[in-house]
Design a protein around this motif. Sequence first.
Motif, PDB file in Angstrom:
ATOM      1  N   SER A  23      70.887 142.535  74.811  1.00  0.00           N
ATOM      2  CA  SER A  23      71.756 142.892  75.924  1.00  0.00           C
ATOM      3  C   SER A  23      71.583 144.364  76.289  1.00  0.00           C
ATOM      4  CB  SER A  23      73.207 142.620  75.529  1.00  0.00           C
ATOM      5  OG  SER A  23      74.075 143.162  76.477  1.00  0.00           O
ATOM      6  N   ALA A  24      71.562 145.199  75.254  1.00  0.00           N
ATOM      7  CA  ALA A  24      71.494 146.646  75.494  1.00  0.00           C
ATOM      8  C   ALA A  24      70.142 147.060  76.064  1.00  0.00           C
ATOM      9  CB  ALA A  24      71.789 147.386  74.195  1.00  0.00           C
ATOM     10  N   VAL A  25      69.070 146.523  75.481  1.00  0.00           N
ATOM     11  CA  VAL A  25      67.739 146.910  75.937  1.00  0.00           C
ATOM     12  C   VAL A  25      67.415 146.153  77.215  1.00  0.00           C
ATOM     13  CG1 VAL A  25      65.288 146.708  75.431  1.00  0.00           C
ATOM     14  CG2 VAL A  25      66.869 147.422  73.643  1.00  0.00           C
ATOM     15  N   GLY A  26      67.260 146.888  78.289  1.00  0.00           N
ATOM     16  CA  GLY A  26      66.988 146.201  79.553  1.00  0.00           C
ATOM     17  C   GLY A  26      66.379 147.162  80.548  1.00  0.00           C
ATOM     18  N   LEU A  27      66.630 146.878  81.814  1.00  0.00           N
ATOM     19  CA  LEU A  27      66.080 147.740  82.858  1.00  0.00           C
ATOM     20  C   LEU A  27      66.589 149.159  82.699  1.00  0.00           C
ATOM     21  CD1 LEU A  27      66.667 145.095  85.609  1.00  0.00           C
ATOM     22  CD2 LEU A  27      64.434 145.927  84.860  1.00  0.00           C
ATOM     23  N   GLY A  28      67.796 149.279  82.123  1.00  0.00           N
ATOM     24  CA  GLY A  28      68.349 150.608  81.877  1.00  0.00           C
ATOM     25  C   GLY A  28      67.431 151.450  80.998  1.00  0.00           C
ATOM     26  N   ASN A  29      66.800 150.824  80.027  1.00  0.00           N
ATOM     27  CA  ASN A  29      65.947 151.580  79.106  1.00  0.00           C
ATOM     28  C   ASN A  29      64.559 151.838  79.672  1.00  0.00           C
ATOM     29  OD1 ASN A  29      67.884 149.792  77.731  1.00  0.00           O
ATOM     30  ND2 ASN A  29      67.233 150.940  75.944  1.00  0.00           N
ATOM     31  N   PHE A 109      73.348 141.924  91.115  1.00  0.00           N
ATOM     32  CA  PHE A 109      72.244 142.751  91.636  1.00  0.00           C
ATOM     33  C   PHE A 109      71.122 142.919  90.621  1.00  0.00           C
ATOM     34  CE2 PHE A 109      72.738 146.884  89.579  1.00  0.00           C
ATOM     35  CZ  PHE A 109      74.079 146.940  89.227  1.00  0.00           C
ATOM     36  N   TYR A 110      71.444 142.719  89.340  1.00  0.00           N
ATOM     37  CA  TYR A 110      70.424 142.855  88.297  1.00  0.00           C
ATOM     38  C   TYR A 110      69.327 141.801  88.473  1.00  0.00           C
ATOM     39  CZ  TYR A 110      69.352 144.494  83.445  1.00  0.00           C
ATOM     40  OH  TYR A 110      68.811 145.057  82.322  1.00  0.00           O
ATOM     41  N   VAL A 111      69.707 140.583  88.931  1.00  0.00           N
ATOM     42  CA  VAL A 111      68.676 139.542  89.107  1.00  0.00           C
ATOM     43  C   VAL A 111      67.639 139.974  90.150  1.00  0.00           C
ATOM     44  CG1 VAL A 111      69.977 137.488  88.383  1.00  0.00           C
ATOM     45  CG2 VAL A 111      70.100 138.220  90.755  1.00  0.00           C
ATOM     46  N   PHE A 230      76.872 154.459  78.965  1.00  0.00           N
ATOM     47  CA  PHE A 230      77.694 153.272  79.159  1.00  0.00           C
ATOM     48  C   PHE A 230      76.868 152.060  79.549  1.00  0.00           C
ATOM     49  CE2 PHE A 230      81.882 154.731  78.797  1.00  0.00           C
ATOM     50  CZ  PHE A 230      82.635 153.581  78.842  1.00  0.00           C
ATOM     51  N   PHE A 231      76.035 152.278  80.564  1.00  0.00           N
ATOM     52  CA  PHE A 231      75.269 151.162  81.105  1.00  0.00           C
ATOM     53  C   PHE A 231      74.254 150.661  80.079  1.00  0.00           C
ATOM     54  CE2 PHE A 231      71.849 149.292  83.652  1.00  0.00           C
ATOM     55  CZ  PHE A 231      72.579 148.433  84.461  1.00  0.00           C
ATOM     56  N   THR A 232      73.576 151.595  79.427  1.00  0.00           N
ATOM     57  CA  THR A 232      72.487 151.179  78.548  1.00  0.00           C
ATOM     58  C   THR A 232      72.997 150.405  77.339  1.00  0.00           C
ATOM     59  OG1 THR A 232      70.451 151.859  77.486  1.00  0.00           O
ATOM     60  CG2 THR A 232      72.318 153.306  77.161  1.00  0.00           C
ATOM     61  N   ALA A 236      81.881 147.839  78.252  1.00  0.00           N
ATOM     62  CA  ALA A 236      82.929 147.503  79.228  1.00  0.00           C
ATOM     63  C   ALA A 236      82.464 146.528  80.292  1.00  0.00           C
ATOM     64  CB  ALA A 236      83.484 148.771  79.893  1.00  0.00           C
ATOM     65  N   SER A 237      81.598 145.596  79.928  1.00  0.00           N
ATOM     66  CA  SER A 237      81.229 144.569  80.894  1.00  0.00           C
ATOM     67  C   SER A 237      81.301 143.185  80.265  1.00  0.00           C
ATOM     68  CB  SER A 237      79.858 144.841  81.502  1.00  0.00           C
ATOM     69  OG  SER A 237      79.094 145.641  80.677  1.00  0.00           O
ATOM     70  N   GLY A 238      82.065 143.067  79.221  1.00  0.00           N
ATOM     71  CA  GLY A 238      82.314 141.747  78.647  1.00  0.00           C
ATOM     72  C   GLY A 238      81.235 141.266  77.686  1.00  0.00           C
TER      73      GLY A 238
END
Length: 486
Positions: A23-29, A109-111, A230-232, A236-238
């Motif tokens: 979950s944490a590792v994604g486009l944010g990283n 929007f992530y999709v 926060f995002f990475t 707080a997004s469930g």
Amino acid sequence: MTREKPKNLWLSRWGFILAATGSAVGLGNIWKFPYITGEYGGGAFVLMYLACILAIGIPVMMTEIALGRRGRGSPIDAIARVVRENGSNPLWRGVGLMAMLAGFMILCFYVVVAGWAFAYTWKMLDGSLAATSVEALGQVFEQHNANPWLLGGWSVLVALLTLWIVAKGVQKGIENSVRWMMPGLALMLLILVGYAFTSGSFSEGFAFLFSFDASKLTGEALLAALGHAFFTLSLASGAILTYGSYIPDGQSIARTTFMVAIADTCVALLAGLAIFPVIFANGMSPAAGPGLIFMSLPLAFQQMPFGTAFGVLFFAMVSIAALTSAISMIEATVAYLNEKYGISRVKAAIGSGAVLLVISLLAMLSFNLLSGWTPLGKNFFDWLDYLTSRWMMPLGGIFMVVLAGYALRGEIMRDELNLPPAGYALWLFMVRYVSPVLIMIVFLHALGWLGFDPLVRWYWIAGAIGLLAILGELFAPRVRLVLANR
Ligand code: PFF
């Protein structure tokens, strides 16, 4: 009071760690971290980012997992149970609702961005990225977005894959898929770093990420680092709260949190080490902004030995990282529908998928047919991003740490975190004093309310009164209890 029995549990000790890291590792990283590091000048930004992970990321993540495991359920129900056990106002479950909505809205929007990664894996293969300049690649990107069928088709593919995995269940769907996707992702990343080491300007890339220039320690960069923390970590997004509710009793929350945060940070840094040497080897700018991986990088790869193969590997890695994040964003909603209304996971996934497709369609059309539709100056895609990352995530984060640090009786969190006294005291100090203040600063700044414009003070006053009213309402039972016991 008897504790709620868990409906679902991870099969192995690694279940949560792999799923939460997924979950944490994604486009944010891989997409965002490298380009904001590029924009804010490298090493100094990396240092501030690490400090934010320690000061906000880790304490908030521990809190979320503990709330999830204590309440055993989707964010709304888990928080409702914890506050019931505590005798607090049931309104607190609104925090769970907001988190669940935030996760869902991020997915809408992530999709689209994940769809870019999937499409680029294909484009790298079929030669449509064989351009000779960054400008030409910019045009390829624009043409892709101008075509609603193309953009929509790839995004729908991501959405369907996500829903399919989530529908299969916590163990058979999520845990089974992250069990091979996460090691695969780690392997791909290491191969890419090895490639950058042998074929790119590795020392230049390394120096850019790790050499420290104090003049770059600006307030602006600190705020970007705080927001990104926060995002990475998917806070707080469930996502983390719901995944946390599936952790067996007895597994250490602190140790697990550290493993996830360290893995997430390592991936961000390794992604930097895979990207910047390639960018520098081709004499490009590290500060290319959001187009860094979609415009500069494909060109850079093509000018290098075996570049196409490594380019394909790179975008395939981004796609997997995005997919394991996407599944976590909708899990809270599916778990909620399943728990609350007894709807099967398959039906819950189909139902929420239908809503997802409609809303994300608007996000896709923001790039073409609806690009002229910009209520209050933002298109639909930007609105989703703005509302979630500027409002819902920081607000949700503040409410969660306030709930855990102030509203709950000490023994609830102490029990759940099960830390040695010094560790517990440190956590309590962070969630009471450090995290809420830092989050508040980012929040107010992001809204542009930290200016010195006298008009802005009215917002402050109105906002403070509103917040006090909400907090007063939420804390009323606790205050009455304390007064009655005197
Ligand atoms: N952490 C993800 C990333 O860095 O790309 C984004 C994310 C995942 C945000 C899950 C929120 C969430 F619930």
